[in-house]
Write an enzyme that holds these catalytic residues in place. Structure first.
Site, PDB file in Angstrom:
ATOM      1  N   CYS A   1      -5.869   4.619  -8.747  1.00 21.01           N
ATOM      2  CA  CYS A   1      -6.697   3.277  -8.649  1.00 21.01           C
ATOM      3  C   CYS A   1      -8.080   3.275  -8.370  1.00 21.01           C
ATOM      4  O   CYS A   1      -8.468   4.099  -7.841  1.00 21.01           O
ATOM      5  CB  CYS A   1      -6.016   2.587  -7.313  1.00 21.01           C
TER       6      CYS A   1
ATOM      7  N   CYS B   1     -10.083   2.420  -1.099  1.00 17.99           N
ATOM      8  CA  CYS B   1      -9.554   2.252   0.273  1.00 17.99           C
ATOM      9  C   CYS B   1      -9.367   3.753   0.954  1.00 17.99           C
ATOM     10  O   CYS B   1      -8.728   4.389   0.555  1.00 17.99           O
ATOM     11  CB  CYS B   1      -8.284   1.316   0.321  1.00 17.99           C
TER      12      CYS B   1
ATOM     13  N   CYS C   1      -5.745   5.302   1.359  1.00 11.40           N
ATOM     14  CA  CYS C   1      -4.773   5.262   0.288  1.00 11.40           C
ATOM     15  C   CYS C   1      -4.539   6.523  -0.562  1.00 11.40           C
ATOM     16  O   CYS C   1      -5.601   6.921  -0.963  1.00 11.40           O
ATOM     17  CB  CYS C   1      -5.032   4.084  -0.626  1.00 11.40           C
TER      18      CYS C   1
ATOM     19  N   CYS D   1      10.172  -6.135  -3.442  1.00 18.73           N
ATOM     20  CA  CYS D   1       8.930  -6.128  -3.606  1.00 18.73           C
ATOM     21  C   CYS D   1       8.026  -4.939  -4.628  1.00 18.73           C
ATOM     22  O   CYS D   1       8.853  -3.745  -4.405  1.00 18.73           O
ATOM     23  CB  CYS D   1       8.022  -5.797  -2.051  1.00 18.73           C
TER      24      CYS D   1
ATOM     25  N   CYS E   1       8.666 -10.327  -4.730  1.00 18.15           N
ATOM     26  CA  CYS E   1       7.279 -10.265  -4.069  1.00 18.15           C
ATOM     27  C   CYS E   1       6.311  -9.107  -4.881  1.00 18.15           C
ATOM     28  O   CYS E   1       7.075  -8.184  -5.582  1.00 18.15           O
ATOM     29  CB  CYS E   1       7.344  -9.705  -2.838  1.00 18.15           C
TER      30      CYS E   1
ATOM     31  N   CYS F   1       1.950 -13.224   1.822  1.00 18.17           N
ATOM     32  CA  CYS F   1       2.049 -12.127   2.821  1.00 18.17           C
ATOM     33  C   CYS F   1       0.818 -11.362   2.873  1.00 18.17           C
ATOM     34  O   CYS F   1       0.292 -10.808   1.978  1.00 18.17           O
ATOM     35  CB  CYS F   1       3.301 -11.195   2.066  1.00 18.17           C
TER      36      CYS F   1
ATOM     37  N   ARG G   1       6.072  -8.234  10.137  1.00 14.74           N
ATOM     38  CA  ARG G   1       6.870  -7.173   9.605  1.00 14.74           C
ATOM     39  C   ARG G   1       6.423  -5.865  10.001  1.00 14.74           C
ATOM     40  O   ARG G   1       5.231  -5.420  10.057  1.00 14.74           O
ATOM     41  CB  ARG G   1       6.641  -7.141   7.839  1.00 14.74           C
TER      42      ARG G   1
HETATM   43  N1  SAM Z   1      -3.290  -2.365  -4.641  1.00 15.15           N
HETATM   44  C1  SAM Z   1      -2.617  -3.136  -4.060  1.00 15.15           C
HETATM   45  C2  SAM Z   1      -3.573  -3.792  -2.738  1.00 15.15           C
HETATM   46  O1  SAM Z   1      -4.131  -3.038  -2.264  1.00 15.15           O
HETATM   47  O2  SAM Z   1      -3.435  -4.977  -2.731  1.00 15.15           O
HETATM   48  C3  SAM Z   1      -1.261  -3.115  -3.560  1.00 15.15           C
HETATM   49  C4  SAM Z   1      -0.698  -1.724  -3.054  1.00 15.15           C
HETATM   50  S1  SAM Z   1      -1.220  -1.014  -1.340  1.00 15.15           S
HETATM   51  C5  SAM Z   1      -0.618   0.428  -1.300  1.00 15.15           C
HETATM   52  C6  SAM Z   1      -0.453  -1.990  -0.158  1.00 15.15           C
HETATM   53  C7  SAM Z   1      -0.798  -2.029   1.354  1.00 15.15           C
HETATM   54  O3  SAM Z   1      -0.017  -0.885   1.775  1.00 15.15           O
HETATM   55  C8  SAM Z   1      -2.116  -1.820   1.464  1.00 15.15           C
HETATM   56  O4  SAM Z   1      -2.672  -3.124   1.520  1.00 15.15           O
HETATM   57  C9  SAM Z   1      -2.252  -1.288   2.898  1.00 15.15           C
HETATM   58  O5  SAM Z   1      -2.459  -2.263   3.720  1.00 15.15           O
HETATM   59  C10 SAM Z   1      -0.875  -0.683   2.969  1.00 15.15           C
HETATM   60  N2  SAM Z   1      -0.945   0.790   2.982  1.00 15.15           N
HETATM   61  C11 SAM Z   1      -1.512   1.727   1.993  1.00 15.15           C
HETATM   62  N3  SAM Z   1      -1.761   3.203   2.261  1.00 15.15           N
HETATM   63  C12 SAM Z   1      -1.582   3.026   3.456  1.00 15.15           C
HETATM   64  C13 SAM Z   1      -1.462   3.891   4.576  1.00 15.15           C
HETATM   65  N4  SAM Z   1      -1.737   5.460   4.206  1.00 15.15           N
HETATM   66  N5  SAM Z   1      -0.903   3.850   5.793  1.00 15.15           N
HETATM   67  C14 SAM Z   1      -0.515   2.496   6.132  1.00 15.15           C
HETATM   68  N6  SAM Z   1      -0.752   1.406   5.270  1.00 15.15           N
HETATM   69  C15 SAM Z   1      -0.941   1.800   4.023  1.00 15.15           C
HETATM   70 FE1  SF4 Z   2      -5.832   0.827  -4.789  1.00 15.68          FE
HETATM   71 FE2  SF4 Z   2      -4.646   1.658  -2.442  1.00 15.68          FE
HETATM   72 FE3  SF4 Z   2      -6.509   0.256  -2.283  1.00 15.68          FE
HETATM   73 FE4  SF4 Z   2      -4.190  -0.792  -3.298  1.00 15.68          FE
HETATM   74  S1  SF4 Z   2      -4.567   0.243  -1.286  1.00 15.68           S
HETATM   75  S2  SF4 Z   2      -6.299  -1.238  -4.092  1.00 15.68           S
HETATM   76  S3  SF4 Z   2      -3.644   0.979  -4.345  1.00 15.68           S
HETATM   77  S4  SF4 Z   2      -6.836   2.277  -3.205  1.00 15.68           S
END
Ligand code: SAM
Ligand code: SF4
Length: 331
Positions: A65, A69, A72, A109, A140, A200, A272
């Site tokens: 990606c 973030c 992530c 989802c 979802c 959501c 949730r």
């Molecule tokens: N890329 C999309 C986005 O960011 O909207 C969807 C996938 S993203 C992995 C979905 C959510 O998972 C993120 O918005 C975040 O809140 C949560 N998430 C991701 N990595 C995480 C982690 N290491 N610990 C807790 N929550 C996490």
């Molecule tokens: Fe990409 Fe992870 Fe951020 Fe979603 S949470 S936009 S998958 S870096």
């Protein structure tokens, strides 16, 4: 003052008023037993208190990606060791969705590690929504930012929910992600709402934010023109290789307080309990359910991270006398 903070009653039927950090903080700071008594009462007034809605999450496109973030595993900015994949094929998605239905999930989802879907991917997403819906599951998607046109396309395909977390407060957001803004997130939520898809949206605790950032995040969500139908509260999973790999763990009591506050501020939304349950004790999860959480993800993997797995969840729900809800909708 507290009654004013809560509105006229706890069942969500009173006129909505704008939340402020101050009015929300008054509730958050109550003695723990008072806070939980109030939030459980609100929960009971709006939902069957002994019922939990189950969702299943499938990663339809893993890793690589472009967003950064800090938490992530799927960000290309992190050396988390994850191998990037292409978008999954429809048949594989359907196989997994059928398994989820057999496992008791009512909502399916699907998540993609994208900044936003490319026009070339839209037809495949539409086919997945239609296919999963034909099994009688709620659908979802979480695909990153959506334009108004894309939200309209997915709504027309029958998409029930779109997940797009605001993650934290507006103030703290740039500390977490720099490749997009908090306003970008709100814009997508607006497109989703305008298209008639249920929203959501929630966030993560444990990113290094202050208590006021956690509360402000809930203030932003509760003050949306229509609050999200579904509010995921994640506890950070510290992933090796990410910027937040060494973040300090969240105190369980403060986590439960946020669940209670979310229930009080958005009494008719599904709250949730999402990422991080593997690190939670059964007792902590039980208190989250008492405080107002009424939905979990089932299965032993959550995107790329571990999740408790069906045996442990079945055992926990059974010991707590909790049944499975058909939907996460309020009464
Ligand atoms: N890329 C999309 C986005 O960011 O909207 C969807 C996938 S993203 C992995 C979905 C959510 O998972 C993120 O918005 C975040 O809140 C949560 N998430 C991701 N990595 C995480 C982690 N290491 N610990 C807790 N929550 C996490
Ligand atoms: Fe990409 Fe992870 Fe951020 Fe979603 S949470 S936009 S998958 S870096």
């Amino acid at each position: 003052m507290l009654e004013a903070a809560l509105g006229e009653d706890l069942n969500g039927s009173s006129a909505r008023k704008a939340w402020t950090l101050q009015s929300a903080r008054l509730l958050y700071d109550l003695p723990f037993n008072d806070l939980l008594f109030k939030s459980h009462s609100a929960h009971r007034a709006n939902f069957d208190p002994n019922s939990i809605q189950l969702s299943k999450l499938l990663n339809i496109k893993t890793g690589g990606c472009p967003e950064d973030c800090g938490y992530c595993s799927q960000s290309a900015h992190h050396a988390s060791g994850l191998k990037a994949s292409k978008l999954m094929g429809l048949e594989d998605v359907m196989i997994e969705a059928r398994k989820a239905k057999e496992g008791g999930a009512s909502r399916y989802c699907m998540g993609a590690a994208w900044r936003s879907p490319k026009p070339r991917d839209e037809a495949a997403i539409v086919a997945m929504v239609q296919g999963v819906k034909s099994l009688g599951l709620e659908t979802c998607m979480t695909l990153g930012m959506l334009s108004a046109q894309q939200a309209g396309t997915f709504a027309a395909a029958g998409l029930d929910y779109y997940n797009h977390n605001i993650d934290t407060s507006q103030r703290f957001y740039p500390e977490v992600t720099s490749t997009r803004s908090f306003d970008d997130r709100l814009k997508t939520l607006q497109h989703v709402r305008d298209a008639g898809i249920k929203v959501c949206s929630g966030g993560i605790l444990g990113l290094g934010e202050a208590v006021d950032d956690r509360i402000d995040m809930l203030v932003t969500l509760a003050n949306l023109p229509v609050p999200p139908e579904s509010v995921p509260i994640n506890m950070l999973i510290q992933v090796p290789g990410t910027r937040l790999a060494e973040a300090s763990p969240v105190d369980p009591i403060t986590f439960i307080r946020i669940i209670a506050l979310a229930r009080l501020m958005m009494p008719q939304s599904s709250v949730r309990l999402t990422a991080g349950r593997t690190a939670m004790s059964d007792e902590m999860q039980a208190l989250c359910f008492f405080a107002g959480a009424n939905s979990i993800f089932i299965g032993d993997t959550l995107l790329t991270a571990p999740n408790p797995g069906d045996d442990r969840d079945t055992d926990l729900l059974q010991r707590l006398g909790l049944s499975t809800a058909e939907t996460g909708n309020a009464r």
